[in-house]
Design an enzyme around this catalytic site. Structure first.
Site, PDB file in Angstrom:
ATOM      1  N   CYS A  58      -8.333  24.781 -13.632  1.00  0.00           N
ATOM      2  CA  CYS A  58      -7.054  24.869 -12.941  1.00  0.00           C
ATOM      3  C   CYS A  58      -6.407  23.491 -12.864  1.00  0.00           C
ATOM      4  O   CYS A  58      -7.080  22.474 -12.717  1.00  0.00           O
ATOM      5  CB  CYS A  58      -7.209  25.494 -11.554  1.00  0.00           C
ATOM      6  SG  CYS A  58      -7.793  24.384 -10.273  1.00  0.00           S
ATOM      7  N   GLU A  59      -5.089  23.488 -12.984  1.00  0.00           N
ATOM      8  CA  GLU A  59      -4.376  22.205 -13.007  1.00  0.00           C
ATOM      9  C   GLU A  59      -4.260  21.577 -11.628  1.00  0.00           C
ATOM     10  O   GLU A  59      -3.856  20.434 -11.510  1.00  0.00           O
ATOM     11  CB  GLU A  59      -2.999  22.376 -13.656  1.00  0.00           C
ATOM     12  CG  GLU A  59      -2.030  23.242 -12.899  1.00  0.00           C
ATOM     13  CD  GLU A  59      -0.703  23.401 -13.635  1.00  0.00           C
ATOM     14  OE1 GLU A  59       0.331  23.369 -12.949  1.00  0.00           O
ATOM     15  OE2 GLU A  59      -0.682  23.550 -14.865  1.00  0.00           O
ATOM     16  N   HIS A  60      -4.615  22.323 -10.577  1.00  0.00           N
ATOM     17  CA  HIS A  60      -4.497  21.768  -9.224  1.00  0.00           C
ATOM     18  C   HIS A  60      -5.734  20.984  -8.796  1.00  0.00           C
ATOM     19  O   HIS A  60      -5.607  19.973  -8.106  1.00  0.00           O
ATOM     20  CB  HIS A  60      -4.220  22.893  -8.218  1.00  0.00           C
ATOM     21  CG  HIS A  60      -2.949  23.624  -8.516  1.00  0.00           C
ATOM     22  ND1 HIS A  60      -2.819  24.999  -8.448  1.00  0.00           N
ATOM     23  CD2 HIS A  60      -1.735  23.167  -8.921  1.00  0.00           C
ATOM     24  CE1 HIS A  60      -1.598  25.351  -8.783  1.00  0.00           C
ATOM     25  NE2 HIS A  60      -0.916  24.255  -9.072  1.00  0.00           N
ATOM     26  N   HIS A  61      -6.926  21.456  -9.174  1.00  0.00           N
ATOM     27  CA  HIS A  61      -8.161  20.783  -8.738  1.00  0.00           C
ATOM     28  C   HIS A  61      -9.111  20.468  -9.892  1.00  0.00           C
ATOM     29  O   HIS A  61     -10.207  19.980  -9.664  1.00  0.00           O
ATOM     30  CB  HIS A  61      -8.910  21.647  -7.713  1.00  0.00           C
ATOM     31  CG  HIS A  61      -8.066  22.011  -6.530  1.00  0.00           C
ATOM     32  ND1 HIS A  61      -7.447  23.234  -6.408  1.00  0.00           N
ATOM     33  CD2 HIS A  61      -7.712  21.299  -5.430  1.00  0.00           C
ATOM     34  CE1 HIS A  61      -6.759  23.272  -5.276  1.00  0.00           C
ATOM     35  NE2 HIS A  61      -6.883  22.114  -4.667  1.00  0.00           N
ATOM     36  N   GLN A  89      -3.338  30.579 -13.963  1.00  0.00           N
ATOM     37  CA  GLN A  89      -3.607  31.844 -14.649  1.00  0.00           C
ATOM     38  C   GLN A  89      -2.324  32.554 -15.075  1.00  0.00           C
ATOM     39  O   GLN A  89      -2.266  33.157 -16.149  1.00  0.00           O
ATOM     40  CB  GLN A  89      -4.462  32.748 -13.757  1.00  0.00           C
ATOM     41  CG  GLN A  89      -4.914  34.016 -14.453  1.00  0.00           C
ATOM     42  CD  GLN A  89      -5.883  34.818 -13.615  1.00  0.00           C
ATOM     43  OE1 GLN A  89      -6.706  34.254 -12.907  1.00  0.00           O
ATOM     44  NE2 GLN A  89      -5.796  36.132 -13.690  1.00  0.00           N
ATOM     45  N   HIS A 116     -11.760  31.944  -9.669  1.00  0.00           N
ATOM     46  CA  HIS A 116     -11.295  30.561  -9.590  1.00  0.00           C
ATOM     47  C   HIS A 116     -12.241  29.769  -8.697  1.00  0.00           C
ATOM     48  O   HIS A 116     -12.353  30.063  -7.511  1.00  0.00           O
ATOM     49  CB  HIS A 116      -9.873  30.517  -9.017  1.00  0.00           C
ATOM     50  CG  HIS A 116      -8.852  31.076  -9.955  1.00  0.00           C
ATOM     51  ND1 HIS A 116      -7.859  30.305 -10.518  1.00  0.00           N
ATOM     52  CD2 HIS A 116      -8.686  32.321 -10.458  1.00  0.00           C
ATOM     53  CE1 HIS A 116      -7.120  31.062 -11.317  1.00  0.00           C
ATOM     54  NE2 HIS A 116      -7.602  32.290 -11.293  1.00  0.00           N
ATOM     55  N   CYS A 164     -11.925  26.898  -7.540  1.00  0.00           N
ATOM     56  CA  CYS A 164     -11.271  26.174  -6.437  1.00  0.00           C
ATOM     57  C   CYS A 164     -11.268  27.041  -5.173  1.00  0.00           C
ATOM     58  O   CYS A 164     -11.182  26.530  -4.062  1.00  0.00           O
ATOM     59  CB  CYS A 164      -9.859  25.736  -6.810  1.00  0.00           C
ATOM     60  SG  CYS A 164      -8.778  27.086  -7.297  1.00  0.00           S
TER      61      CYS A 164
END
Length: 195
Positions: free
Chosen positions: A79-82, A120, A148, A150
């Site tokens: 994931c691009e956030h974490h 996603q 996920h 995260c």
């Protein structure tokens, strides 16, 4: 430009120190090298062109116009956030107009997009849009189910939650019968999604 391997390894050393450990201790000495190598593998999709893969390998249908479905394509993404793992399965269906593609190439396109930093929803759309653009079918459906990390390893800590996303184009969007046929062919695979 792109940082060097040495700069990437130095960044890992900084993160190890920031986490509270000593990158010079024996167990961590090779960790920066290993993490840099792992990142090369995780994100190899940035150096690959999924449109080129599809364009190189499609064939004329010779009149075949029934739905083609490939289900349970395992993938691993981040994931691009974490930068936490996303682990799931993709299911792809399309109604050929005049082009079909080898099933291994569909799986490869999933892998190329997955091996980039992702959310996603975007992953689902990218897969569907690339197939629509190159094969020009009468319709495309993509459903992705994924866990996920995260969600499972930080913050809310919810085990066993699956996110389901879909993108329906052409006949898959406009014709309820086509959509039902696709969803019935992929069944209820959520029970077997890798976690």
């Amino acid at each position: 430009g792109r940082p060097t391997r040495e700069e990437a390894e130095q960044a890992v050393r900084v993160l190890l120190r920031w986490a509270g450990d000593d990158p010079e201790r024996e167990g961590l000495l090779d960790t920066p090298k290993r993490v840099a190598r792992a990142y090369e593998e995780y994100f190899v999709g940035y150096g690959q062109d999924p449109y080129a893969i599809l364009r190189r390998t499609f064939e004329e249908t010779n009149g075949y116009d029934e739905m083609v479905v490939l289900r349970d394509i395992d993938f691993r993404s981040h994931c691009e956030h974490h930068v936490a793992p996303i682990v799931g399965r993709a299911h792809i269906g399309y109604l050929p107009d005049h082009r079909v593609i080898g099933i291994s190439k569909l799986a490869r396109v999933v892998d190329v997009f997955a091996r980039r930093l992702q959310i996603q929803e975007k992953l689902t759309a990218e897969i569907a849009d690339s197939i629509e653009s190159v094969l020009q079918p009468r319709g495309v459906g993509v459903v992705i189910e994924a866990a996920h990390h995260c969600m499972t390893t930080r913050g809310v800590s919810k085990e066993g939650v699956l996110m389901v996303t879909s993108r329906m184009l052409g006949a898959f969007r406009t014709d309820p019968k086509t959509r039902r046929e696709f969803l019935s062919m992929i069944g209820n695979p959520a029970a077997s999604v890798p976690r």
